[in-house]
Scaffold this motif. Sequence first.
Motif: not given
Length: 271
Positions: A15-27, A135-143, A146-153
Amino acid sequence: MNKMDMLTVGEMGQKLVEAGRLKLRPLCVYCTDEIPQGAVASYKIDRCIAKAVYTAAIFHETPQVYIEAGHEQYCAGGLLWMGFVEPHPKLKYFVTVGTPDFRGGAAEHLKATPELFDEQRERAGKITPPGRYVVIAPCTDDIAPESIRSLILFAGSEQIRNLCGLAQFSNSDPFFRTLIPAGSTCAMMITFPAGMAEHAPKDSAYVGPTDPTGNLWLPADLLIMGIPAAIARQMGADMDASFIGRRGKVAYPEKRVEVERKDNGCVHESI
């Protein structure tokens, strides 16, 4: 269960990729007491924690990275702003005006006086990593969500402007929903949005960095946004109803108005 809570980590990132038209992957940022399978220490990518995170955003083959205490290979300032070490008693001089008996008098001139640096740290409050490993990780459904504290764009200025507007969409606060904080790049992208600093506002997204020491590797036209997980979920849930979803050509114009000077010294618009 509301719409925000139904988003998986992967969906939230997309959703954030689409909203921001991001070229780099969110973490995403989370903390744990065990090293995730396949993860590598960030210093194996780069001594600078922020640069290692940027590398992970660029290169999709980069695995999850983690930061922990007890390794000299990390930047000492990074470990300080992650809450893993106490500051060297002379650090306040190095980042301000310098002192002859520490690092040969080298100084970064990031604050006017050592006292201001000490006061800034005090106002940020105690920094506590909520687990042995950050830990800094790609945004995947393996995580687990409830464990996610924040995102980096990582995004350009127009993208960040729109993302800030989206963060403010469901909130009436005109001043503090988005902040440009002082401090290191890793604090701006990880420590403050992940809620690790005692006095960091919990309901604000952070934009920056203001620390110039990363300018050597961070492109001049790129900004970073660190977003607490709850705000990121809200942004994802709000996207379709917001100006981004309903007025996309205003948020991201296909044609732009150019301001030109007239012969009489006034300006006019042309497309």
